[in-house]
Design an enzyme around this catalytic site. Structure first.
Site, PDB file in Angstrom:
ATOM      1  N   HIS A 316      -2.292  -1.058  -8.273  1.00  0.00           N
ATOM      2  CA  HIS A 316      -4.133  -1.441  -8.094  1.00  0.00           C
ATOM      3  C   HIS A 316      -4.547  -1.691  -9.273  1.00  0.00           C
ATOM      4  CE1 HIS A 316      -8.532  -1.133  -7.282  1.00  0.00           C
ATOM      5  NE2 HIS A 316      -8.344  -1.344  -6.043  1.00  0.00           N
ATOM      6  N   ASP A 393      -1.197   8.077  -7.610  1.00  0.00           N
ATOM      7  CA  ASP A 393      -2.298   6.781  -6.357  1.00  0.00           C
ATOM      8  C   ASP A 393      -2.023   7.052  -4.927  1.00  0.00           C
ATOM      9  OD1 ASP A 393      -3.604   5.737  -5.585  1.00  0.00           O
ATOM     10  OD2 ASP A 393      -3.690   4.070  -6.834  1.00  0.00           O
ATOM     11  N   GLN A 396      -4.007   4.891  -0.635  1.00  0.00           N
ATOM     12  CA  GLN A 396      -3.226   4.268   0.646  1.00  0.00           C
ATOM     13  C   GLN A 396      -2.721   5.022   1.675  1.00  0.00           C
ATOM     14  OE1 GLN A 396      -5.030   1.372   1.903  1.00  0.00           O
ATOM     15  NE2 GLN A 396      -6.514   1.058  -0.081  1.00  0.00           N
ATOM     16  N   LYS A 419     -12.277   6.571   2.178  1.00  0.00           N
ATOM     17  CA  LYS A 419     -10.004   5.936   2.356  1.00  0.00           C
ATOM     18  C   LYS A 419      -9.764   6.244   3.592  1.00  0.00           C
ATOM     19  CE  LYS A 419      -9.012   3.018  -1.225  1.00  0.00           C
ATOM     20  NZ  LYS A 419      -9.246   1.782  -0.977  1.00  0.00           N
ATOM     21  N   CYS A 558      -7.946  -5.811  -5.585  1.00  0.00           N
ATOM     22  CA  CYS A 558      -8.316  -5.886  -6.819  1.00  0.00           C
ATOM     23  C   CYS A 558      -6.437  -5.754  -7.509  1.00  0.00           C
ATOM     24  CB  CYS A 558      -8.861  -4.458  -6.998  1.00  0.00           C
ATOM     25  SG  CYS A 558     -10.309  -3.934  -6.810  1.00  0.00           S
TER      26      CYS A 558
END
Length: 601
Positions: A316, A393, A396, A419, A558
């Site tokens: 991302h 990261d 997700q 999220k 993104c």
């Protein structure tokens, strides 16, 4: 070339149609500008601020007979999205053959209102429409000041010959019926692994919404942001209504109560990630802020010219741009782990990239586009073997699967509250205590200090060292409630539920003619399906689905470098969560089948 449709004809047609019929009309209307010269599709002619690619070029409508007469302007334009091409035709019908002053005086807002375009095309594309209007008005202003500046087109205009491949009008009343429920006979779906969505959905008031056309909301944009249950809304409202105050500062009752709730949320985040200590949990505004904190604080203190930062091609922008910024500042070099043809990282090629020069490895746990679940433990172990630190990261991943930072042995991990059923404006950065202690504060101000004198300051101990200023108090407490909600259901159960939905989506979407799924098999990815449909621009596709109440995401998500690697500019993504159902997957497949039959060319 056939005669152009007049503005009155367009408005009359729009007034007689509804919903998807109006979108279809605009898309067919866009055929009038499909012969825009390719050589004009340059950056200088591109309209900024649009979701899709849009180009506009001015030209002279007619030369004035007398020098004192104002010149009339025309415009040519096009887009790579069919719906936007229709909007271009609409605008040209309104603005063509007018003088610059007439263009500037034209009551475009009244025309837009009569056409009902703002509500029809949605907020994002409405912004693009206004960008096109702004470009036309800007050219008109330029023509007023210096007519010669806009009178010469970039190339001689030649009327294109009329082509014989015009598309026939399609019935606006067709609805797809080629997708029927196959759950009972599906060999991929294990119904015993599904959550009780009837019970869960009662906790989400927004999921009960129906649109003006009577269709229910099918929310499949969870990869961008999830909805919030009543438990989260109630926790935030409780603070606002009963005990809100600033934290860590006041000695009164409200301050103490709010501080206790705030720190309880930190404990919830610690438990979620299995961090060794509470002080390893830093509250941020989101994943982006967490990554920037590490890049600017750890990176600035530890990187120098010639050092290498290792990223992957599926990152991302939030896990790319901060490292590009710090690399430019320190002289460090970014290397890239390539993506294989199977939508997985090429670990064989990556092996050569781990060297003593590698100082930081930043990798996504799950790709927000492909859904690919990366082998974190192997990557982290290899990075540590060459002395590098690793940032994960987990934007997700944290909402969908169990993450154990001690088992992973990652050095940093960042995730976002919005999220995972929480509010916006709150996120978590985990960092190993010894690394955080050695890092300089990222922001300066209140709360992050132990002592300040005229000559300097001493930072506060962790975690306050990295939480300057008034923190997102209510948001953090809302995140704590969201974590408790997720843990009550169970991350393992959520992962299994999403796997069944993803399997079913693959089963129903893969056979649709012209549809290509971007990503690995369901067992190798998170709960999302990213796809493209031949002949239909992703932006058009998402809007057509939206008219049927189905919310998906279209764009580059993104992740421009990844889309460039895949050879596509945009894609559509349907992303699932604990409250989504097999029936909603069927609705998606049914409408995609209908769109393919109606609009694919």
């Amino acid at each position: 070339m056939t005669a152009k449709t007049t503005l009155d004809e367009i408005l009359t047609e729009l007034e007689d149609l509804e919903g998807q019929e109006r979108l279809q009309y605009l898309m067919e209307l866009g055929d009038e500008v499909r012969n825009f010269p390719v050589e004009w599709q340059t950056e200088a002619n591109r309209v900024l601020g649009c979701m899709s690619q849009v180009w506009l070029v001015p030209q002279v409508a007619e030369q004035p007979v007398y020098s004192h007469e104002p010149t009339k302007l025309q415009f040519q334009g096009t887009s790579d999205a069919a719906l936007v091409r229709g909007l271009v035709v609409f605008l040209l019908a309104a603005y063509d053959d007018h003088t610059p002053q007439e263009i500037l005086d034209y009551p475009i807002e009244e025309t837009l209102k009569r056409a009902g375009l703002t509500n029809l095309i949605g907020m994002q594309r409405s912004s693009g429409l206004r960008s096109m209007i702004g470009r036309i008005r800007g050219l008109a202003e330029l023509a007023q000041q210096s007519p010669a500046a806009v009178l010469e087109p970039p190339h001689p205009l030649v009327e294109p010959a009329e082509t014989s491949n015009a598309q026939p009008a399609l019935s606006p009343t067709y609805r797809g019926d080629g997708v029927k429920s196959v759950v009972a006979k599906s060999q991929l779906v294990d119904r015993s692994q599904l959550l009780d969505t009837d019970v869960i959905r009662r906790d989400f008031p927004i999921l009960q919404r129906k649109f003006a056309n009577g269709l229910p909301l099918v929310y499949l944009d969870n990869g961008a942001s999830t909805q919030r249950p009543t438990a989260v809304l109630a926790a935030m409202r409780h603070v606002e209504e009963t005990c809100y105050s600033n934290v860590h500062r006041g000695g009164h009752t409200l301050a103490a109560e709010t501080t206790q709730l705030y720190e309880q949320a930190r404990t919830s985040a610690q438990t979620l990630l299995n961090a060794r200590a509470r002080q390893e949990i830093i509250f941020t505004s989101g994943t982006t802020a967490g990554i920037n904190l590490v890049a600017q604080s750890y990176g600035s203190a530890n990187l120098q010219a010639g050092d290498e930062i290792l990223l992957t091609e599926m990152e991302h922008h939030s896990n790319i741009v901060p490292w590009q910024q710090i690399a430019a500042r320190t002289g460090a070099v970014i290397r890239w782990i390539p993506l294989g043809s199977d939508f997985q990282l090429d670990l064989t090629a990556a092996e050569k990239l781990f060297t003593p020069r590698t100082k930081i490895v930043a990798v996504t746990a799950i790709s927000n586009v492909l859904g690919t679940m990366n082998p974190l433990r192997a990557i982290i172990a290899r990075a540590h073997a060459v002395g590098a630190v690793v940032l994960v990261d987990a934007a997700q991943a944290a909402p969908h699967e169990v993450l154990d930072v001690q088992t992973l042995d990652c050095d940093f991990l960042a995730c976002s509250g919005h999220k995972m059923l929480g509010p916006t404006g709150i996120g978590v950065l985990y960092g190993k205590e010894q690394l955080l202690n050695a890092m300089p504060p990222f922001l300066g101000g209140g709360s992050m200090i132990d002592r300040v004198t005229l000559n300097g300051f001493t930072p506060a101990p962790l975690p306050h060292k990295f939480e300057a200023g008034t923190p997102p108090i209510v948001q953090a407490i809302g995140l704590g409630a969201a974590i408790e909600y997720l843990q009550k259901i169970g991350l393992h159960s959520i992962r299994e539920h999403e796997l069944q939905l993803t399997r079913y989506a693959h089963e129903l979407l893969a056979p649709i003619p012209g549809l290509r799924i971007l990503g690995p098999a369901p067992e190798e990815k998170g709960g999302l399906v990213t796809f493209e449909l031949a002949g239909v621009h992703p932006d058009d596709l998402s809007r057509l689905l939206d008219v049927q109440g189905i919310a998906v995401r279209a764009g580059h998500h993104c992740a421009m470098p990844l889309h460039e690697r895949l050879g596509v500019s945009h894609s559509c993504r349907a992303s699932f969560y604990l409250y989504n159902t097999l029936e909603e997957v069927e609705s998606l497949a049914r409408e995609l089948t209908a769109i393919q039959r109606r609009f694919a060319r």
